[in-house]
Design a protein around this motif. Structure first.
Motif, PDB file in Angstrom:
ATOM      1  N   GLY A  52      25.413  36.170  40.231  1.00 55.54           N
ATOM      2  CA  GLY A  52      25.293  36.771  38.994  1.00 55.54           C
ATOM      3  C   GLY A  52      23.686  36.083  38.629  1.00 55.54           C
ATOM      4  O   GLY A  52      23.078  36.699  38.162  1.00 55.54           O
ATOM      5  N   VAL A  53      24.078  34.741  38.517  1.00 51.28           N
ATOM      6  CA  VAL A  53      22.812  34.019  38.022  1.00 51.28           C
ATOM      7  C   VAL A  53      21.781  34.172  39.033  1.00 51.28           C
ATOM      8  O   VAL A  53      20.373  34.127  38.532  1.00 51.28           O
ATOM      9  CB  VAL A  53      23.378  32.415  37.988  1.00 51.28           C
ATOM     10  CG1 VAL A  53      21.890  31.807  37.774  1.00 51.28           C
ATOM     11  CG2 VAL A  53      24.233  32.209  36.701  1.00 51.28           C
ATOM     12  N   ALA A  54      21.851  33.971  40.232  1.00 50.88           N
ATOM     13  CA  ALA A  54      20.787  34.387  41.128  1.00 50.88           C
ATOM     14  C   ALA A  54      20.124  35.611  41.194  1.00 50.88           C
ATOM     15  O   ALA A  54      19.009  35.679  41.078  1.00 50.88           O
ATOM     16  CB  ALA A  54      21.409  34.100  42.640  1.00 50.88           C
ATOM     17  N   LEU A  55      20.863  36.574  40.841  1.00 50.36           N
ATOM     18  CA  LEU A  55      20.353  37.986  40.475  1.00 50.36           C
ATOM     19  C   LEU A  55      19.433  38.180  39.266  1.00 50.36           C
ATOM     20  O   LEU A  55      18.450  38.940  39.133  1.00 50.36           O
ATOM     21  CB  LEU A  55      21.194  39.052  40.644  1.00 50.36           C
ATOM     22  CG  LEU A  55      21.982  39.236  41.931  1.00 50.36           C
ATOM     23  CD1 LEU A  55      23.091  40.302  41.967  1.00 50.36           C
ATOM     24  CD2 LEU A  55      20.997  39.902  43.049  1.00 50.36           C
ATOM     25  N   GLN A  56      20.105  37.285  38.225  1.00 58.75           N
ATOM     26  CA  GLN A  56      19.491  37.409  37.041  1.00 58.75           C
ATOM     27  C   GLN A  56      17.806  36.616  37.124  1.00 58.75           C
ATOM     28  O   GLN A  56      16.849  36.826  36.500  1.00 58.75           O
ATOM     29  CB  GLN A  56      19.984  36.654  35.856  1.00 58.75           C
ATOM     30  CG  GLN A  56      21.128  37.642  35.192  1.00 58.75           C
ATOM     31  CD  GLN A  56      21.941  36.918  34.341  1.00 58.75           C
ATOM     32  OE1 GLN A  56      22.141  35.863  34.037  1.00 58.75           O
ATOM     33  NE2 GLN A  56      22.424  37.891  33.265  1.00 58.75           N
TER      34      GLN A  56
END
Length: 141
Positions: A52-56
């Motif tokens: 999730g952090v990588a996609l954000q």
């Protein structure tokens, strides 16, 4: 003797434009590399929070900083081409660089920009605890 179409730059101005060209190209390459690393991380990790952090992160730097770097690289490249003996279409390698830069800048805006919002939304949902969505090739459908 320069032709009528050659822009004449002073030594300091030419060095500044050349420095901007090199820095913008390096920034563009670095942002592209970070984008690839973030996407691969999101795809291969089993931790939903990391994905999730990588996609954000992709949403933060994928389109506008990369697009700005590509336009700065294009602009400074054109100025350098018009102010030197190489021109824009006199040598094949300069023409190829120009075509690749215009093509990649267009692809950033036309092809990459629309999907980034979806990736950020997916990252938000993954951080909220939703399971990773099944890709179309998944046998669970």
């Amino acid at each position: 003797m320069p032709s009528a179409r050659t822009i004449r730059l002073s030594g300091r101005t030419r060095k500044t434009v050349l420095l901007l060209h090199i820095v913008s190209a390096a920034a563009w390459f670095g942002i592209d590399l970070a984008l690839g690393i973030s996407l691969v991380t999101a795809m291969v990790t089993s931790d939903l929070r990391t994905a999730g952090v990588a996609l954000q992160a992709v949403d933060m730097f994928a389109v506008w900083p990369m697009f700005a770097a590509s336009l700065l690289c294009l602009t400074t490249g054109v100025v350098l081409g018009l102010s030197s003996k190489y021109g824009l279409i006199r040598f094949t390698w300069v023409t190829v660089k120009l075509i690749v830069n215009v093509g990649m800048s267009t692809l950033i805006y036309v092809a990459l920009r629309p999907g980034i919002g979806e990736a950020a939304t997916l990252g938000d949902r993954m951080l909220a605890g939703e399971p990773r969505p099944c890709p179309p090739t998944c046998s669970g459908r």
